[in-house]
Design a protein around this motif. Sequence first.
Motif, PDB file in Angstrom:
ATOM      1  N   TRP A  90       0.951  -1.149  -0.033  1.00  0.00           N
ATOM      2  CA  TRP A  90       0.003   0.005  -0.020  1.00  0.00           C
ATOM      3  C   TRP A  90       0.876   1.191  -0.044  1.00  0.00           C
ATOM      4  O   TRP A  90       1.998   1.314   0.550  1.00  0.00           O
ATOM      5  CB  TRP A  90      -0.776  -0.073   1.208  1.00  0.00           C
ATOM      6  N   GLY A  91       0.446   2.342  -0.900  1.00  0.00           N
ATOM      7  CA  GLY A  91       1.182   3.607  -0.792  1.00  0.00           C
ATOM      8  C   GLY A  91       0.740   4.346  -1.813  1.00  0.00           C
ATOM      9  O   GLY A  91      -0.168   4.227  -2.346  1.00  0.00           O
ATOM     10  N   LYS A  92       1.082   5.631  -1.751  1.00  0.00           N
ATOM     11  CA  LYS A  92       0.786   6.812  -2.470  1.00  0.00           C
ATOM     12  C   LYS A  92       1.154   6.524  -4.054  1.00  0.00           C
ATOM     13  O   LYS A  92       1.946   5.834  -4.284  1.00  0.00           O
ATOM     14  CB  LYS A  92       1.003   8.213  -2.206  1.00  0.00           C
ATOM     15  N   ASN A  93       0.462   7.255  -5.058  1.00  0.00           N
ATOM     16  CA  ASN A  93       0.839   7.095  -6.400  1.00  0.00           C
ATOM     17  C   ASN A  93       2.380   7.303  -6.515  1.00  0.00           C
ATOM     18  O   ASN A  93       2.865   8.446  -5.967  1.00  0.00           O
ATOM     19  CB  ASN A  93       0.221   8.036  -7.160  1.00  0.00           C
ATOM     20  N   GLY A  94       3.277   6.637  -7.160  1.00  0.00           N
ATOM     21  CA  GLY A  94       4.534   6.990  -7.581  1.00  0.00           C
ATOM     22  C   GLY A  94       5.632   6.614  -6.462  1.00  0.00           C
ATOM     23  O   GLY A  94       6.721   6.849  -6.728  1.00  0.00           O
ATOM     24  N   MET A  95       5.083   5.794  -5.481  1.00  0.00           N
ATOM     25  CA  MET A  95       6.013   5.407  -4.310  1.00  0.00           C
ATOM     26  C   MET A  95       6.720   4.097  -4.766  1.00  0.00           C
ATOM     27  O   MET A  95       7.502   3.835  -4.024  1.00  0.00           O
ATOM     28  CB  MET A  95       5.123   5.397  -3.071  1.00  0.00           C
ATOM     29  N   GLY A  96       6.086   3.348  -5.733  1.00  0.00           N
ATOM     30  CA  GLY A  96       7.118   2.224  -6.334  1.00  0.00           C
ATOM     31  C   GLY A  96       6.153   0.761  -6.137  1.00  0.00           C
ATOM     32  O   GLY A  96       6.853  -0.147  -6.372  1.00  0.00           O
ATOM     33  N   LYS A  97       4.716   0.840  -5.960  1.00  0.00           N
ATOM     34  CA  LYS A  97       4.092  -0.292  -5.827  1.00  0.00           C
ATOM     35  C   LYS A  97       4.183  -0.972  -7.120  1.00  0.00           C
ATOM     36  O   LYS A  97       4.551  -2.245  -7.083  1.00  0.00           O
ATOM     37  CB  LYS A  97       2.848   0.152  -5.446  1.00  0.00           C
ATOM     38  N   THR A  98       4.161  -0.141  -8.165  1.00  0.00           N
ATOM     39  CA  THR A  98       3.955  -1.198  -9.269  1.00  0.00           C
ATOM     40  C   THR A  98       5.327  -1.680  -9.874  1.00  0.00           C
ATOM     41  O   THR A  98       5.626  -2.645 -10.418  1.00  0.00           O
ATOM     42  CB  THR A  98       3.547  -0.108 -10.406  1.00  0.00           C
ATOM     43  N   ASN A  99       6.406  -0.726  -9.531  1.00  0.00           N
ATOM     44  CA  ASN A  99       7.786  -1.407  -9.744  1.00  0.00           C
ATOM     45  C   ASN A  99       8.143  -2.255  -8.981  1.00  0.00           C
ATOM     46  O   ASN A  99       9.242  -3.098  -9.384  1.00  0.00           O
ATOM     47  CB  ASN A  99       8.704  -0.040  -9.813  1.00  0.00           C
ATOM     48  N   LEU A 100       7.479  -2.639  -7.782  1.00  0.00           N
ATOM     49  CA  LEU A 100       8.110  -3.764  -7.032  1.00  0.00           C
ATOM     50  C   LEU A 100       7.543  -5.108  -7.727  1.00  0.00           C
ATOM     51  O   LEU A 100       8.375  -6.145  -7.877  1.00  0.00           O
ATOM     52  CB  LEU A 100       7.463  -3.819  -5.631  1.00  0.00           C
ATOM     53  N   LEU A 101       6.256  -4.918  -8.426  1.00  0.00           N
ATOM     54  CA  LEU A 101       5.739  -6.094  -9.271  1.00  0.00           C
ATOM     55  C   LEU A 101       6.726  -6.212 -10.705  1.00  0.00           C
ATOM     56  O   LEU A 101       7.044  -7.281 -11.071  1.00  0.00           O
ATOM     57  CB  LEU A 101       4.427  -5.901  -9.713  1.00  0.00           C
ATOM     58  N   ASN A 102       7.187  -4.889 -11.336  1.00  0.00           N
ATOM     59  CA  ASN A 102       7.950  -5.023 -12.288  1.00  0.00           C
ATOM     60  C   ASN A 102       9.238  -5.799 -11.886  1.00  0.00           C
ATOM     61  O   ASN A 102       9.828  -6.390 -12.711  1.00  0.00           O
ATOM     62  CB  ASN A 102       8.341  -3.377 -12.932  1.00  0.00           C
ATOM     63  N   ALA A 103       9.953  -5.438 -10.701  1.00  0.00           N
ATOM     64  CA  ALA A 103      11.236  -6.122 -10.353  1.00  0.00           C
ATOM     65  C   ALA A 103      10.986  -7.576 -10.396  1.00  0.00           C
ATOM     66  O   ALA A 103      12.337  -8.234 -10.530  1.00  0.00           O
ATOM     67  CB  ALA A 103      11.818  -5.330  -8.918  1.00  0.00           C
ATOM     68  N   ILE A 104      10.040  -8.154  -9.605  1.00  0.00           N
ATOM     69  CA  ILE A 104       9.856  -9.486  -9.412  1.00  0.00           C
ATOM     70  C   ILE A 104       9.709 -10.091 -10.663  1.00  0.00           C
ATOM     71  O   ILE A 104      10.405 -11.132 -11.265  1.00  0.00           O
ATOM     72  CB  ILE A 104       8.521  -9.723  -8.742  1.00  0.00           C
ATOM     73  N   SER A 105       8.844  -9.354 -11.749  1.00  0.00           N
ATOM     74  CA  SER A 105       8.778  -9.886 -13.115  1.00  0.00           C
ATOM     75  C   SER A 105       9.886 -10.090 -14.016  1.00  0.00           C
ATOM     76  O   SER A 105      10.350 -11.009 -14.523  1.00  0.00           O
ATOM     77  CB  SER A 105       7.539  -9.275 -13.852  1.00  0.00           C
ATOM     78  N   TRP A 106      10.744  -8.839 -13.778  1.00  0.00           N
ATOM     79  CA  TRP A 106      12.162  -9.079 -14.447  1.00  0.00           C
ATOM     80  C   TRP A 106      12.849  -9.943 -13.997  1.00  0.00           C
ATOM     81  O   TRP A 106      13.794 -10.790 -14.837  1.00  0.00           O
ATOM     82  CB  TRP A 106      12.743  -7.543 -14.240  1.00  0.00           C
ATOM     83  N   CYS A 107      12.700 -10.140 -12.561  1.00  0.00           N
ATOM     84  CA  CYS A 107      13.905 -11.051 -12.092  1.00  0.00           C
ATOM     85  C   CYS A 107      13.369 -12.525 -12.628  1.00  0.00           C
ATOM     86  O   CYS A 107      14.461 -13.377 -13.285  1.00  0.00           O
ATOM     87  CB  CYS A 107      13.986 -11.132 -10.753  1.00  0.00           C
ATOM     88  N   LEU A 108      12.085 -12.968 -12.687  1.00  0.00           N
ATOM     89  CA  LEU A 108      11.666 -14.205 -12.957  1.00  0.00           C
ATOM     90  C   LEU A 108      11.583 -14.259 -14.567  1.00  0.00           C
ATOM     91  O   LEU A 108      11.875 -15.784 -15.086  1.00  0.00           O
ATOM     92  CB  LEU A 108      10.397 -14.579 -12.277  1.00  0.00           C
TER      93      LEU A 108
END
Length: 491
Positions: A90-108
């Motif tokens: 949970w967090g405000k817009n632009g805090m990096g919630k979506t990029n956490l998913l992108n980081a996991i997806s990029w790794c896997l």
Amino acid sequence: MALNKTILKKVGEKTKDDQRQQKFIMEILDAENKGLGQFKKIIQKQDKRSCRGWRGRMRLESVEISNYRQYKDVFFDFCTKGSYDVHIIWGKNGMGKTNLLNAISWCLYGKEPHLSIKDRAKKKINTAVLMEAIDQKRDKCETKVSVKISVDNKQIIFEKRQEFKAVRDPFEYKPVFVVTVIASTGNKVLTDTESIENLVRQYLPEDISEYFFFDNEQLDKYFISNQGEKIHQAIFNISQVNLLHSMSDRLAKVIHDYQNDAGSKNTGIKELNEKKKKAENAVESLKDNISHCRQQSAQAEAEITRCNEYLAGKEGVPEKEKEYQELAADIQSKERELDGCMDECKQFLREYKILFSLYPRFKQTLELINSKERDGQLPPNIDPQFLEKMLVSHKCMICDREMGAEEEKNIERLLKQLNLSSSVSHLLVKIKSPLEDAVEKCKMYPEKKRKLIQQELRITKELEVCREKLNKLDVYLKNYQDKDKIRELHE
């Protein structure tokens, strides 16, 4: 049928290791030719073996991110709290919630499916880290993402690294993907691509990755009907149910052979078997029709979904592309118009350079002519040949009537005056009109100059506006390298 269910139940239980499982299956297959009693012995023997059930629960333990996009050094620990094991970011817009998913997806999976159009043009490396490396004159800097899961009493760490050249526009080196399996029997490190991809497919299939890592901004994707087949197939791959389907088909054949054998010994059983077979064939035919309809429906919905997913955020691309082409053509047209305007300006300057250099002489000569005309020193501006034709035809060529003797004498007198005039006087009469035109042109210079300057400024301003629009469209369209495909899907 009771035996059939029992056999399938036992085949559905996974043995302690793959070798025992394979041995158990081979024993059942070999029992085809040894009768029902042999099946019972195999199953009783299997009950005595040390067996375990299906794979244990797989869970995400932690995610470690270094220098990935806005993340510098962060560690997410998804520990279990009480009886709850659901984690919400949970967090405000632009805090990096979506990029956490992108980081996991990029790794896997080596993909970043949740990136915005703006972020697609940016490198994965953290900007601050890159600038720091440049300032410190380091050759490279690195992005790293590590995902740790636990399953089957072991831990698996998926780690992907990628180096970047420490320059303003960093060059990307090839990513390095390493998997470490930590078990009680010892640790194992996988570096070959095939083994790593197989392990990812085994525990975290990409087809249903959005169900492991839920993005509420793409909620509509979770309720499309063709996702069911993806989930179905992924679960089969994870649990190896396909192996059980193969066993089920083989055992059904064995049972069918026993039923045929019983039918050959009893007429009533044979008739029942035939009716049963017809009913089964009818059911199978209906199932095939239903399956075919479902497949067609799923394919249609999948195609619609594929188009919608592909076109998400790209709705205006065909219109923008068309606008781009129209602007490019408009700019070419205005550039030609500007070139024509500049040629006209050059011609204007050449013409007026000559006029202004001769203007004092023009004015002086014109004043001389006007003075001589006032003093009667110049003949009238009449063509002598025109008068001679009138004398020959005895007819006025202006009013088209016969001339009398008195009129012809006037013409003869006029011709005599013209002949007695000097050639200079005649020349002065002839050049009067061109001199008047030249002087008048000089007077019109300011107005012509003003119009040409306004025309040049107008075209230049229109060109600047068109080029600015074209540059903005160019920046927008550079994010889409597949404009032809987007246009085709829109159509």
